[in-house]
Design an enzyme around this catalytic site. Sequence first.
Site, mmCIF file in Angstrom:
data_model
loop_
_atom_site.group_PDB
_atom_site.id
_atom_site.type_symbol
_atom_site.label_atom_id
_atom_site.label_comp_id
_atom_site.label_asym_id
_atom_site.label_seq_id
_atom_site.Cartn_x
_atom_site.Cartn_y
_atom_site.Cartn_z
ATOM 1 C CB SER A 79 -98.932 16.192 38.461
ATOM 2 O OG SER A 79 -99.008 17.562 38.182
ATOM 3 C CG ASP A 97 -97.283 19.318 45.393
ATOM 4 O OD1 ASP A 97 -96.852 20.238 44.669
ATOM 5 O OD2 ASP A 97 -98.019 18.411 44.967
ATOM 6 C CG HIS A 130 -95.603 17.708 42.055
ATOM 7 N ND1 HIS A 130 -96.901 18.046 42.390
ATOM 8 C CD2 HIS A 130 -95.629 17.511 40.700
ATOM 9 C CE1 HIS A 130 -97.653 18.048 41.311
ATOM 10 N NE2 HIS A 130 -96.923 17.727 40.271
#
Length: 496
Positions: free
Chosen positions: A156, A427, A452
């Site tokens: 991320s 995601d 994710h």
Amino acid sequence: MAPLFPSAPASALASASLFGRPSTANCTVHWREVPLDHFNFQEPRTFRQRYFTYDGFCASSHSPILLYTGNEASVELYVNSTGWMWERGARLGALLVFAEHRYYGESLPFGGDAGAYDAAALRWLSLEQALADYATLAHHLRASRAAAPLVAVGGSYGGMLAAWLRMHYPSAAVGALAASAPVLAFDGLLGQPHFDGNEYWRVVTRDASPAAGAAAGCTRGVRAAWPRLFRLAREAAGRARLRDAFRLCAPMRAADGELLAAALLNVWDTLAMGNYPYASNYLVFQQTRDPAVELPAWPMRVACAFFEGMSDETPEDELLHAMASAAGVLYNASGTLPCMKLPSDPNFDGIWDYQWCSERLPQETYFPLDGIHDMFWTRPANKSAINERCAAKYGVRRDSMWIAATSSFMEGAQGASNVIFSNGEYDPWRAGGVLTNLSDSIVALQVPRGAHHLDLMFSHPLDPPEVRAVRDAEEAIVRGWISKHSDAAREQGLVT
């Protein structure tokens, strides 16, 4: 000739398996003094940055280093969740290092609660300062281990930092594994004048469809619920119905329709990111601090099951009941909360909101909705309103082209090398991810049925085989970077 960086000895691998899931309990915690401002030599103040290390896999004093570039949470979350570091680090015989991002966790420049800092105190919260923190830490680590090769790893925002560390400080890391890193979610990159933030919500909507394993009727039912909700929120009697339907902790005020909608939007957002094939506490631990509280396996499918067979013709009470039940999958994951509390701010992202305002780092609460290509309502992007909000809240105005003007992506792959970008099918952040190879060494890996940065998580019996294959591919590429560095080090006589 034996490789310079062999895999960890069998004893280390065996001990790793005995850990079950290793955590901060297996690590050593360190603190180091870091300049508050790396770019102003007249600023004498420093703060203490925290990082964790584990050296049980190291095969020699020249073992490679895996550095997790921490993101917007306490670093313990990443130590305890980033199984790729532990499992592949064992195979690589690597030193593991997990670094905490300034202003998060316990790496607080001014102590106290960073959420209470004003704009003046947040001035040094920037990706540039964080990258300088990681670059100086990387050089310290490498210098202490005979210039051992270091690979940055992150997911991320941490994945963005890992990629940017390699791009902007190439001597700090020989490569970077950037999982679910939306480095293209900015205006002006790779020929796109504007980033289409609605693509994020299109992925969320697809996750709620049969194409991603969810119940038929989910996207239709969710889309049909919003006009009912907003209509009810405009009237006192309607707000009373909403309070009862959602078991709200307090009566709704006239302006609370927007807050309820934002809270429900966050449900679908979070369940899409956390749509893992097994129960997981990764996306709820920061709020609950209780490792026993988990989202169920395939949580998007669990929430969508309440909308089975629904449509625009479904009675209002049934739609509201289904939406409230879906919200409970996230907000009452423990099964113990008596009521639901509304957020005080529709952009409830804490100090990350400052990072949005100051550098336009991606924040989905600002991405537009259209109610056509997504399953939500119509909410166009309003950059002028956002700018005014940022100016009023933080005294900050920032050109949306800032990242494009300073990113190595401006000219495609020129000036950058040795980066893996992985993106999961489920995601929503893949909307801003690198989905195709940019060069021979800037590689894009797709993770079918992955949410994710699932590829960075610990291995699990329920992992789809495609996820395991991606992890193997990532390790092979990283091993190649390390081997190339070791060959060059030998040729230069740096090691024998």
